[in-house]
Design a protein around this motif. Structure first.
Motif, PDB file in Angstrom:
ATOM      1  N   PRO A 242       0.820  -1.225   0.000  1.00  0.00           N
ATOM      2  CA  PRO A 242       0.000   0.000   0.000  1.00  0.00           C
ATOM      3  C   PRO A 242       0.845   1.262   0.000  1.00  0.00           C
ATOM      4  CG  PRO A 242      -0.735  -1.568   1.698  1.00  0.00           C
ATOM      5  CD  PRO A 242       0.564  -2.067   1.175  1.00  0.00           C
ATOM      6  N   GLU A 243       0.292   2.335  -0.580  1.00  0.00           N
ATOM      7  CA  GLU A 243       0.997   3.611  -0.610  1.00  0.00           C
ATOM      8  C   GLU A 243       1.266   4.133   0.794  1.00  0.00           C
ATOM      9  OE1 GLU A 243      -0.898   6.514  -3.010  1.00  0.00           O
ATOM     10  OE2 GLU A 243      -0.839   5.309  -4.855  1.00  0.00           O
ATOM     11  N   GLY A 244       0.433   3.763   1.748  1.00  0.00           N
ATOM     12  CA  GLY A 244       0.608   4.213   3.124  1.00  0.00           C
ATOM     13  C   GLY A 244       1.864   3.677   3.789  1.00  0.00           C
ATOM     14  N   LEU A 245       2.539   2.720   3.148  1.00  0.00           N
ATOM     15  CA  LEU A 245       3.794   2.150   3.684  1.00  0.00           C
ATOM     16  C   LEU A 245       5.006   2.605   2.863  1.00  0.00           C
ATOM     17  CD1 LEU A 245       2.614  -1.505   4.441  1.00  0.00           C
ATOM     18  CD2 LEU A 245       2.892   0.372   6.070  1.00  0.00           C
ATOM     19  N   ALA A 246       4.831   3.668   2.084  1.00  0.00           N
ATOM     20  CA  ALA A 246       5.915   4.119   1.203  1.00  0.00           C
ATOM     21  C   ALA A 246       7.131   4.637   1.965  1.00  0.00           C
ATOM     22  CB  ALA A 246       5.383   5.206   0.264  1.00  0.00           C
ATOM     23  N   LEU A 275       6.748   1.404  11.861  1.00  0.00           N
ATOM     24  CA  LEU A 275       6.182   0.494  10.862  1.00  0.00           C
ATOM     25  C   LEU A 275       5.034  -0.323  11.472  1.00  0.00           C
ATOM     26  CD1 LEU A 275       6.122  -1.036   8.158  1.00  0.00           C
ATOM     27  CD2 LEU A 275       7.971  -2.494   9.054  1.00  0.00           C
ATOM     28  N   LEU A 276       5.259  -0.852  12.655  1.00  0.00           N
ATOM     29  CA  LEU A 276       4.224  -1.673  13.292  1.00  0.00           C
ATOM     30  C   LEU A 276       2.981  -0.837  13.611  1.00  0.00           C
ATOM     31  CD1 LEU A 276       6.394  -3.921  15.665  1.00  0.00           C
ATOM     32  CD2 LEU A 276       5.568  -4.423  13.354  1.00  0.00           C
ATOM     33  N   ARG A 277       3.198   0.416  14.068  1.00  0.00           N
ATOM     34  CA  ARG A 277       2.048   1.290  14.322  1.00  0.00           C
ATOM     35  C   ARG A 277       1.274   1.551  13.036  1.00  0.00           C
ATOM     36  NH1 ARG A 277       5.711   4.105  17.638  1.00  0.00           N
ATOM     37  NH2 ARG A 277       6.064   5.649  15.967  1.00  0.00           N
ATOM     38  N   ARG A 278       2.017   1.816  11.962  1.00  0.00           N
ATOM     39  CA  ARG A 278       1.376   2.124  10.684  1.00  0.00           C
ATOM     40  C   ARG A 278       0.577   0.931  10.164  1.00  0.00           C
ATOM     41  NH1 ARG A 278      -1.388   5.695   8.316  1.00  0.00           N
ATOM     42  NH2 ARG A 278      -0.955   6.082   6.113  1.00  0.00           N
ATOM     43  N   GLU A 281      -2.647   0.959  11.941  1.00  0.00           N
ATOM     44  CA  GLU A 281      -3.532   2.019  11.455  1.00  0.00           C
ATOM     45  C   GLU A 281      -4.182   1.639  10.128  1.00  0.00           C
ATOM     46  OE1 GLU A 281      -0.800   5.583  13.420  1.00  0.00           O
ATOM     47  OE2 GLU A 281      -0.901   5.330  11.231  1.00  0.00           O
ATOM     48  N   LEU A 282      -3.455   0.889   9.309  1.00  0.00           N
ATOM     49  CA  LEU A 282      -3.981   0.484   7.995  1.00  0.00           C
ATOM     50  C   LEU A 282      -4.788  -0.809   8.062  1.00  0.00           C
ATOM     51  CD1 LEU A 282      -0.839   1.254   5.787  1.00  0.00           C
ATOM     52  CD2 LEU A 282      -2.950   2.592   5.933  1.00  0.00           C
TER      53      LEU A 282
END
Length: 308
Positions: A242-246, A275-278, A281-282
């Motif tokens: 996903p773009e949210g992990l760019a 990274l784990l928080r993101r 969130e996703l």
């Protein structure tokens, strides 16, 4: 304490114009196991042969226990033992005779007890009366090691000692090297088996195209140059990241079922907590995670390829 070996500005250029060594500076500490790694043709054997008096340097100085290898060559040779790559030895002599001769060649008084101890350490005692030409390749390799130890050297060079031999001899060699180091013998090992260096060495030098490109304690080298990889086993496979992990350098593996993140092991800001928080969130769930560190082999390959 002065170093066992001190090498300064050592250069070797052959008549063909090949520059085998380029301004090598190196100190090897007494009692350590130093592994010299490098691809074929890197200059490992040339360096060893110069220290052992087999090849003449073009320029530079080498001191062995404070003895110059040119001016004090007799003193140097009595302190050094060499196990060469090539299986060259006295084909028609017995194992015992060739060991006895080798000991006498260095001016050492006969010592049957020492020779017996070396032969037993190398599982050669039962072969002591056999002619060397009748032995297998592995046994001949053991004889070369025994010859190098016959005069009780303080410094031992092992130039690809386990190349092409069986697992049993490699295991015996590792055990013998540890015992020798415990007695205070300094050991310089060249090898193509990276696991040998990782298992045995205190310090590691990497040589490529005649230049030493790194010298470091093994643990320091792996900490400084090693990478770690975090692998997350996802609850559901992904078709793409996903773009949210760019913000993280991620790769998908195992058909999209694993998310891989490579980071610098020495960097405190690894980015893993973020990274784990993101991921949370996703809404991206994972059922397991694990990490692995780069092996010495991966570090070696990267060092050499970076300077190719």
């Amino acid at each position: 304490m002065p170093p066992a070996i001190s090498i300064s500005n050592l250069t070797k250029t052959y008549a063909s114009g090949l520059q085998a060594l380029r301004s090598i500076d190196l100190e090897i500490r007494k009692g350590e196991i130093f592994a010299l790694l490098g691809p074929n043709g890197a200059g490992k054997t040339t360096l060893i042969n110069i220290v052992c008096g087999i090849v003449t340097a073009t320029r530079g100085t080498v001191l062995v226990d404070d003895h110059d290898i040119v001016r004090d060559y007799r003193a140097v040779r009595s302190k050094v033992g060499l196990v060469p790559q090539e299986l060259t030895t006295d084909t028609f002599e017995t194992v015992w005779a060739t060991m006895s001769f080798s000991r006498g060649l260095f001016g050492r008084a006969p010592d049957p007890a020492h020779l017996e101890s070396v032969l037993r350490d190398l599982s050669l005692w039962d072969k002591r009366h056999d002619k060397i030409r009748t032995l297998s390749g592995g046994m001949k390799r053991r004889v070369l090691i025994a010859k190098a130890l016959a005069h009780e050297p303080e410094i031992l060079f092992l130039d690809e000692p386990t190349a092409g031999v069986d697992v049993e001899l490699r295991r015996d060699m590792w055990a013998l090297v540890r015992r020798l180091r415990a007695r205070g013998v300094t050991i310089i090992l060249t090898t193509h088996y990276i696991d040998e260096a990782e298992e045995m060495a205190d310090r590691i030098g990497v040589i490529n195209k005649g230049k030493l490109i790194v010298i470091a304690d093994k643990a320091e080298l792996m900490k400084k140059l090693g990478k770690k990889q975090l692998r997350l086993h996802l609850l559901e496979p992904m078709a793409q990241i996903p773009e949210g992990l760019a913000g993280w350098e991620l790769n998908l593996g195992n058909g999209g079922c694993e998310l891989e993140y490579t980071f610098d092991a020495a960097d405190e800001g690894t980015g893993i907590p973020g990274l784990l928080r993101r991921l949370g969130e996703l809404g991206i769930g994972f059922k397991d995670l694990n990490t692995r560190q780069s092996s010495l082999e991966e570090i070696f390959v990267n060092l050499v390829s970076d300077r190719a």
